[in-house]
Design an enzyme around this catalytic site. Structure first.
Site, PDB file in Angstrom:
ATOM      1  N   THR A  78       2.735  -4.340   3.409  1.00 14.45           N
ATOM      2  CA  THR A  78       3.642  -3.232   3.632  1.00 14.45           C
ATOM      3  C   THR A  78       2.865  -1.971   3.311  1.00 14.45           C
ATOM      4  O   THR A  78       2.107  -1.938   2.341  1.00 14.45           O
ATOM      5  CB  THR A  78       4.874  -3.334   2.697  1.00 14.45           C
ATOM      6  OG1 THR A  78       5.550  -4.554   2.960  1.00 14.45           O
ATOM      7  CG2 THR A  78       5.810  -2.161   2.876  1.00 14.45           C
ATOM      8  N   CYS A  79       3.032  -0.931   4.129  1.00 13.27           N
ATOM      9  CA  CYS A  79       2.379   0.354   3.860  1.00 13.27           C
ATOM     10  C   CYS A  79       3.415   1.446   4.026  1.00 13.27           C
ATOM     11  O   CYS A  79       4.053   1.542   5.083  1.00 13.27           O
ATOM     12  CB  CYS A  79       1.206   0.569   4.825  1.00 13.27           C
ATOM     13  SG  CYS A  79       0.321   2.119   4.529  1.00 13.27           S
ATOM     14  N   VAL A  80       3.582   2.244   2.983  1.00  8.04           N
ATOM     15  CA  VAL A  80       4.557   3.334   3.042  1.00  8.04           C
ATOM     16  C   VAL A  80       3.943   4.631   2.544  1.00  8.04           C
ATOM     17  O   VAL A  80       3.075   4.632   1.670  1.00  8.04           O
ATOM     18  CB  VAL A  80       5.827   3.016   2.223  1.00  8.04           C
ATOM     19  CG1 VAL A  80       6.578   1.828   2.806  1.00  8.04           C
ATOM     20  CG2 VAL A  80       5.497   2.758   0.770  1.00  8.04           C
ATOM     21  N   VAL A  94       0.856  -1.179   0.000  1.00  7.17           N
ATOM     22  CA  VAL A  94       0.000   0.000   0.000  1.00  7.17           C
ATOM     23  C   VAL A  94       0.897   1.235   0.000  1.00  7.17           C
ATOM     24  O   VAL A  94       1.793   1.357   0.847  1.00  7.17           O
ATOM     25  CB  VAL A  94      -0.922   0.018   1.243  1.00  7.17           C
ATOM     26  CG1 VAL A  94      -1.823   1.248   1.226  1.00  7.17           C
ATOM     27  CG2 VAL A  94      -1.745  -1.256   1.330  1.00  7.17           C
ATOM     28  N   PHE A 120      -3.766   6.653   7.400  1.00  3.65           N
ATOM     29  CA  PHE A 120      -3.565   5.227   7.677  1.00  3.65           C
ATOM     30  C   PHE A 120      -4.818   4.562   8.253  1.00  3.65           C
ATOM     31  O   PHE A 120      -5.254   3.524   7.772  1.00  3.65           O
ATOM     32  CB  PHE A 120      -2.375   5.074   8.628  1.00  3.65           C
ATOM     33  CG  PHE A 120      -1.946   3.665   8.880  1.00  3.65           C
ATOM     34  CD1 PHE A 120      -1.222   2.962   7.934  1.00  3.65           C
ATOM     35  CD2 PHE A 120      -2.243   3.035  10.088  1.00  3.65           C
ATOM     36  CE1 PHE A 120      -0.802   1.654   8.163  1.00  3.65           C
ATOM     37  CE2 PHE A 120      -1.833   1.732  10.335  1.00  3.65           C
ATOM     38  CZ  PHE A 120      -1.115   1.049   9.373  1.00  3.65           C
TER      39      PHE A 120
END
Length: 130
Positions: free
Chosen positions: A109-111, A82, A90
């Site tokens: 994974t979220c960045v 993401v 978020f």
């Protein structure tokens, strides 16, 4: 390569305007390109309103339709990446995201990124089993 690499293009997902495939099927796996909140008619969703939840819904609807056309589903997603414009979004993204994936939820994974195509607020890519 021991399998056949097959490109998949779905009318249930956003049309693409660049040199890439919406998804690639290979050896029982599906690799989906990053998906933005453009509906199958080519219209941006939730951009003017800066509505990250509307954008997240559209992205996940696109991915769901693409996976269906690949012979898979959201239940078979193994890994999600993401990319979000603002980490303050978020929770709002998670609230929508959680409704699309059954337990056990896929790895993720979220960045936060500096900029996304078309100045959208969220882009998501997935890897799934067929």
């Amino acid at each position: 390569m021991s399998g056949i690499k097959e490109a998949v293009f779905s009318k249930k997902a956003a049309p693409i305007g660049a040199p890439y495939s919406q998804a690639i099927k290979y050896n029982g796996m599906i690799f989906c390109s990053g998906t933005t909140p453009v509906n199958p008619q080519g219209e941006l969703v939730g951009v003017k309103e800066k509505d990250v939840q509307a954008q997240t819904h559209q992205v996940l609807k696109n991915i769901s339709g693409l996976l269906e056309d690949c012979g898979s589903s959201m239940e078979k997603v193994l890994k999600v990446n993401v990319f979000i414009k603002d980490m303050n979004d978020f929770k709002a993204i998670n609230d929508v995201y959680a409704t699309y994936f059954p337990d056990p939820k896929p790895c993720r994974t979220c960045v936060e990124v500096a900029r996304l195509p078309l100045d959208v607020l969220v882009e998501i890519e997935v890897t799934a089993a067929q």
